[in-house]
Design a protein around this motif. Structure first.
Motif, mmCIF file in Angstrom:
data_model
loop_
_atom_site.group_PDB
_atom_site.id
_atom_site.type_symbol
_atom_site.label_atom_id
_atom_site.label_comp_id
_atom_site.label_asym_id
_atom_site.label_seq_id
_atom_site.Cartn_x
_atom_site.Cartn_y
_atom_site.Cartn_z
ATOM 1 N N ARG A 292 0.833 -1.204 0.000
ATOM 2 C CA ARG A 292 0.000 0.000 0.000
ATOM 3 C C ARG A 292 0.870 1.256 0.000
ATOM 4 O O ARG A 292 0.555 2.244 -0.671
ATOM 5 C CB ARG A 292 -0.932 0.004 1.212
ATOM 6 C CG ARG A 292 -2.107 -0.980 1.108
ATOM 7 C CD ARG A 292 -2.895 -1.003 2.405
ATOM 8 N NE ARG A 292 -4.064 -1.846 2.338
ATOM 9 C CZ ARG A 292 -5.299 -1.438 2.080
ATOM 10 N NH1 ARG A 292 -5.521 -0.143 1.856
ATOM 11 N NH2 ARG A 292 -6.309 -2.273 2.039
ATOM 12 N N ALA A 293 1.946 1.226 0.764
ATOM 13 C CA ALA A 293 2.824 2.393 0.825
ATOM 14 C C ALA A 293 3.467 2.651 -0.535
ATOM 15 O O ALA A 293 3.552 3.794 -0.991
ATOM 16 C CB ALA A 293 3.896 2.191 1.893
ATOM 17 N N GLN A 294 3.917 1.591 -1.198
ATOM 18 C CA GLN A 294 4.553 1.767 -2.496
ATOM 19 C C GLN A 294 3.588 2.335 -3.519
ATOM 20 O O GLN A 294 3.941 3.187 -4.340
ATOM 21 C CB GLN A 294 5.114 0.430 -2.995
ATOM 22 C CG GLN A 294 5.983 0.558 -4.231
ATOM 23 C CD GLN A 294 7.268 1.320 -3.971
ATOM 24 O OE1 GLN A 294 8.063 0.918 -3.118
ATOM 25 N NE2 GLN A 294 7.480 2.416 -4.681
ATOM 26 N N ALA A 295 2.341 1.877 -3.470
ATOM 27 C CA ALA A 295 1.334 2.379 -4.401
ATOM 28 C C ALA A 295 0.995 3.842 -4.124
ATOM 29 O O ALA A 295 0.660 4.600 -5.040
ATOM 30 C CB ALA A 295 0.072 1.523 -4.307
ATOM 31 N N ARG A 296 1.125 4.243 -2.864
ATOM 32 C CA ARG A 296 0.754 5.607 -2.472
ATOM 33 C C ARG A 296 1.892 6.601 -2.680
ATOM 34 O O ARG A 296 1.647 7.772 -2.948
ATOM 35 C CB ARG A 296 0.340 5.591 -1.000
ATOM 36 C CG ARG A 296 -0.718 6.605 -0.614
ATOM 37 C CD ARG A 296 -1.206 6.346 0.805
ATOM 38 N NE ARG A 296 -2.440 7.062 1.062
ATOM 39 C CZ ARG A 296 -3.655 6.525 0.959
ATOM 40 N NH1 ARG A 296 -3.793 5.267 0.598
ATOM 41 N NH2 ARG A 296 -4.735 7.255 1.220
ATOM 42 N N PHE A 297 3.126 6.112 -2.543
ATOM 43 C CA PHE A 297 4.291 6.997 -2.602
ATOM 44 C C PHE A 297 5.188 6.552 -3.760
ATOM 45 O O PHE A 297 6.008 5.637 -3.602
ATOM 46 C CB PHE A 297 5.048 6.960 -1.276
ATOM 47 C CG PHE A 297 4.169 7.203 -0.081
ATOM 48 C CD1 PHE A 297 3.385 8.347 0.005
ATOM 49 C CD2 PHE A 297 4.115 6.280 0.964
ATOM 50 C CE1 PHE A 297 2.560 8.569 1.098
ATOM 51 C CE2 PHE A 297 3.294 6.497 2.066
ATOM 52 C CZ PHE A 297 2.515 7.645 2.126
ATOM 53 N N PRO A 298 5.071 7.159 -4.906
ATOM 54 C CA PRO A 298 5.736 6.665 -6.122
ATOM 55 C C PRO A 298 7.260 6.668 -6.064
ATOM 56 O O PRO A 298 7.897 5.930 -6.811
ATOM 57 C CB PRO A 298 5.226 7.611 -7.208
ATOM 58 C CG PRO A 298 4.790 8.854 -6.481
ATOM 59 C CD PRO A 298 4.257 8.360 -5.172
ATOM 60 N N ASN A 299 7.845 7.493 -5.197
ATOM 61 C CA ASN A 299 9.310 7.558 -5.105
ATOM 62 C C ASN A 299 9.855 6.867 -3.860
ATOM 63 O O ASN A 299 11.004 7.096 -3.462
ATOM 64 C CB ASN A 299 9.761 9.019 -5.139
ATOM 65 C CG ASN A 299 9.441 9.667 -6.475
ATOM 66 O OD1 ASN A 299 9.768 9.137 -7.530
ATOM 67 N ND2 ASN A 299 8.768 10.810 -6.436
ATOM 68 N N LEU A 300 9.045 6.006 -3.251
ATOM 69 C CA LEU A 300 9.490 5.256 -2.079
ATOM 70 C C LEU A 300 10.592 4.275 -2.492
ATOM 71 O O LEU A 300 10.423 3.499 -3.434
ATOM 72 C CB LEU A 300 8.300 4.501 -1.478
ATOM 73 C CG LEU A 300 8.576 3.670 -0.229
ATOM 74 C CD1 LEU A 300 9.138 4.523 0.898
ATOM 75 C CD2 LEU A 300 7.279 2.971 0.222
ATOM 76 N N ARG A 301 11.716 4.317 -1.779
ATOM 77 C CA ARG A 301 12.874 3.493 -2.131
ATOM 78 C C ARG A 301 13.234 2.467 -1.059
ATOM 79 O O ARG A 301 13.554 1.329 -1.381
ATOM 80 C CB ARG A 301 14.098 4.388 -2.357
ATOM 81 C CG ARG A 301 13.900 5.513 -3.343
ATOM 82 C CD ARG A 301 13.711 5.020 -4.753
ATOM 83 N NE ARG A 301 13.646 6.135 -5.705
ATOM 84 C CZ ARG A 301 13.335 5.991 -6.986
ATOM 85 N NH1 ARG A 301 13.056 4.790 -7.468
ATOM 86 N NH2 ARG A 301 13.290 7.046 -7.783
ATOM 87 N N LEU A 302 13.234 2.897 0.205
ATOM 88 C CA LEU A 302 13.772 2.072 1.281
ATOM 89 C C LEU A 302 12.778 1.960 2.433
ATOM 90 O O LEU A 302 12.000 2.884 2.693
ATOM 91 C CB LEU A 302 15.070 2.675 1.823
ATOM 92 C CG LEU A 302 16.163 3.060 0.824
ATOM 93 C CD1 LEU A 302 17.294 3.772 1.549
ATOM 94 C CD2 LEU A 302 16.673 1.837 0.095
ATOM 95 N N ALA A 303 12.844 0.819 3.122
ATOM 96 C CA ALA A 303 12.068 0.645 4.347
ATOM 97 C C ALA A 303 12.926 -0.084 5.369
ATOM 98 O O ALA A 303 13.543 -1.111 5.054
ATOM 99 C CB ALA A 303 10.791 -0.138 4.082
ATOM 100 N N GLU B 56 7.283 -5.032 -12.239
ATOM 101 C CA GLU B 56 6.514 -3.996 -11.535
ATOM 102 C C GLU B 56 6.979 -3.874 -10.090
ATOM 103 O O GLU B 56 7.122 -4.869 -9.381
ATOM 104 C CB GLU B 56 5.025 -4.324 -11.573
ATOM 105 C CG GLU B 56 4.150 -3.265 -10.929
ATOM 106 C CD GLU B 56 2.681 -3.629 -10.920
ATOM 107 O OE1 GLU B 56 1.877 -2.839 -10.403
ATOM 108 O OE2 GLU B 56 2.350 -4.729 -11.425
ATOM 109 N N VAL B 57 7.193 -2.650 -9.660
ATOM 110 C CA VAL B 57 7.635 -2.400 -8.282
ATOM 111 C C VAL B 57 6.428 -2.462 -7.343
ATOM 112 O O VAL B 57 5.461 -1.725 -7.506
ATOM 113 C CB VAL B 57 8.336 -1.034 -8.169
ATOM 114 C CG1 VAL B 57 8.657 -0.711 -6.710
ATOM 115 C CG2 VAL B 57 9.605 -1.023 -9.009
ATOM 116 N N LYS B 58 6.510 -3.353 -6.364
ATOM 117 C CA LYS B 58 5.415 -3.530 -5.402
ATOM 118 C C LYS B 58 5.790 -3.124 -3.988
ATOM 119 O O LYS B 58 4.934 -3.016 -3.119
ATOM 120 C CB LYS B 58 4.996 -5.009 -5.379
ATOM 121 C CG LYS B 58 4.441 -5.546 -6.683
ATOM 122 C CD LYS B 58 3.058 -4.988 -6.945
ATOM 123 C CE LYS B 58 2.407 -5.667 -8.144
ATOM 124 N NZ LYS B 58 2.109 -7.101 -7.891
ATOM 125 N N SER B 59 7.090 -2.904 -3.760
ATOM 126 C CA SER B 59 7.560 -2.689 -2.390
ATOM 127 C C SER B 59 8.853 -1.905 -2.408
ATOM 128 O O SER B 59 9.615 -1.973 -3.380
ATOM 129 C CB SER B 59 7.799 -4.049 -1.713
ATOM 130 O OG SER B 59 8.558 -3.934 -0.521
#
Length: 381
Positions: free
Chosen positions: A254-265, A313-316
């Motif tokens: 959900r975070a990846q879908a909401r924040f398109p430039n999310l790279r690290l967790a 596809e980037v999911k995470s």
């Protein structure tokens, strides 16, 4: 007052009618739901809550969520996990101190398994590829030297209390890069299932509002710190860890879908739970396996955790261990001497006291200013 505020205020008021207070073992003092309603109205009208007021409101929300879902925060079962309630030590080695040949219900030692507390070479190579992409962005998500790197927390009441303490201390620390903006997205009463099942859209919408209040956009969110738990944990700690693992995967999706430039967790498991009746040992200890399994799944190439656009596809975001907080109560951790005393928690034994928040805040500071995967973007020149 918006619709959410009216609804939450109505529920809080309904709880007042049912029971004016909650016994003291659910917090450091009885919760007066009328006071909680007033604090909520103050917050929603733009008023600033003190740290104590915010913690009070967080506990009220958590109790409201438990009542709504049929849980009794004061229930204590005999035997099993609850035999450990109120213990200053339970005789379990921290995962970071367990050897490669250790065996805890089929799991060996080390955060990453095999006795390792450092990431395997393949994961470090992935981070070497991903970390340079974390850079200041403007509100449209475009590279900009004057832009921001948003570090966002996701979790429940303990997470927001601990991250808030970290935020207060690091915002005045000259080591932090000026481009880095910390936003506390964690919320009281919002356990893993609240982010994924029951009230997910409402919970994520509140997170969006906090980004707006901080003056940043979803396109600037590039790093997460996640610390979660289950509101109604299963009796078996490993079954509970498996459910938490599934919820963590969905939270990252959900975070990846909401924040398109999310790279690290960066993920952390819980602190010591031996003083808690709500999350007793070994439940809190076993949440570390939820994190370990998720990282292993991503390394193994599970499609729901794909992070590299060159592979599909980037999911995470790319995931790694953040600080590991668990120690066996008052028994010093061999690696660094960490202990959790009774005074590090409020009266319920679950939520951190001021000293407990300070311990977590220091460990977060040490991690983000020194870890080789974090200091490059977190620390200023």
């Amino acid at each position: 007052m918006n619709r959410f505020s009216r609804n939450l205020a109505t529920v809080l008021l309904a709880v007042v009618c049912a029971a004016a207070t909650v016994p003291a073992d659910a917090a450091d003092e009885p919760i007066d739901m009328q006071r909680a309603k007033e604090l909520l109205q103050k917050q929603r009208s733009g008023g600033q809550l003190s740290d104590d007021e915010r913690a009070y409101l967080d506990r009220a929300k958590e109790i409201r969520a438990q009542r709504r879902n049929g849980a009794n925060p004061n229930t204590r079962r005999e035997g099993g996990r609850n035999a450990n309630v109120g213990k200053s030590s339970v005789g379990i080695e921290p995962l970071c101190c367990m050897a490669a040949d250790a065996d805890y219900r089929g799991e060996d030692g080390g955060l990453y398994g095999g006795g390792r507390n450092t990431p395997p070479d393949s994961l470090m190579a992935a981070f070497a590829k991903q970390v340079p992409k974390v850079r200041p962005l403007n509100k449209k998500g475009e590279p900009d030297e004057e832009g921001k790197i948003v570090l966002l927390s996701i979790g429940m009441s303990n997470t927001t209390q601990e991250f808030s303490a970290f935020q207060r201390s690091i915002d005045t620390d000259p080591r932090k890069a000026k481009s880095v903006v910390l936003v506390d997205g964690a919320q009281g009463g919002q356990s893993a299932s609240e982010w994924t099942v029951r009230n997910a859209e409402r919970t994520w919408s509140r997170l969006d509002a906090r980004l707006v209040a901080a003056g940043v956009s979803p396109e600037q969110v590039q790093v997460l710190w996640v610390k979660q738990a289950e509101l109604k944990p299963l009796p078996d700690e490993m079954d509970n860890a498996r459910v938490l693992h599934e919820h963590l995967v969905e939270i990252l999706n959900r975070a990846q879908a909401r924040f398109p430039n999310l790279r690290l967790a960066y993920l952390s498991s819980r602190t010591y739970g031996g003083y808690s009746g709500r999350h007793p040992e070994p439940e809190s200890f076993a949440t570390a396996f939820s994190v370990r399994w998720l990282i292993r799944d991503q390394i193994a190439g599970k499609p729901e955790l794909s992070w590299d656009p060159e592979s599909g596809e980037v999911k995470s975001p790319l995931v790694m261990w953040g600080p590991y907080f668990w120690a066996d109560g008052v028994r010093p951790r061999a690696s660094d001497g960490l202990v959790w005393n009774r005074e590090d928690f409020v009266a319920d034994g679950t939520h951190p006291s001021e000293s407990g928040r300070a311990k977590v805040a220091k460990m977060l500071t040490d991690f983000f200013t020194a870890d080789p995967t974090a200091k490059g973007w977190f620390v200023g020149q």
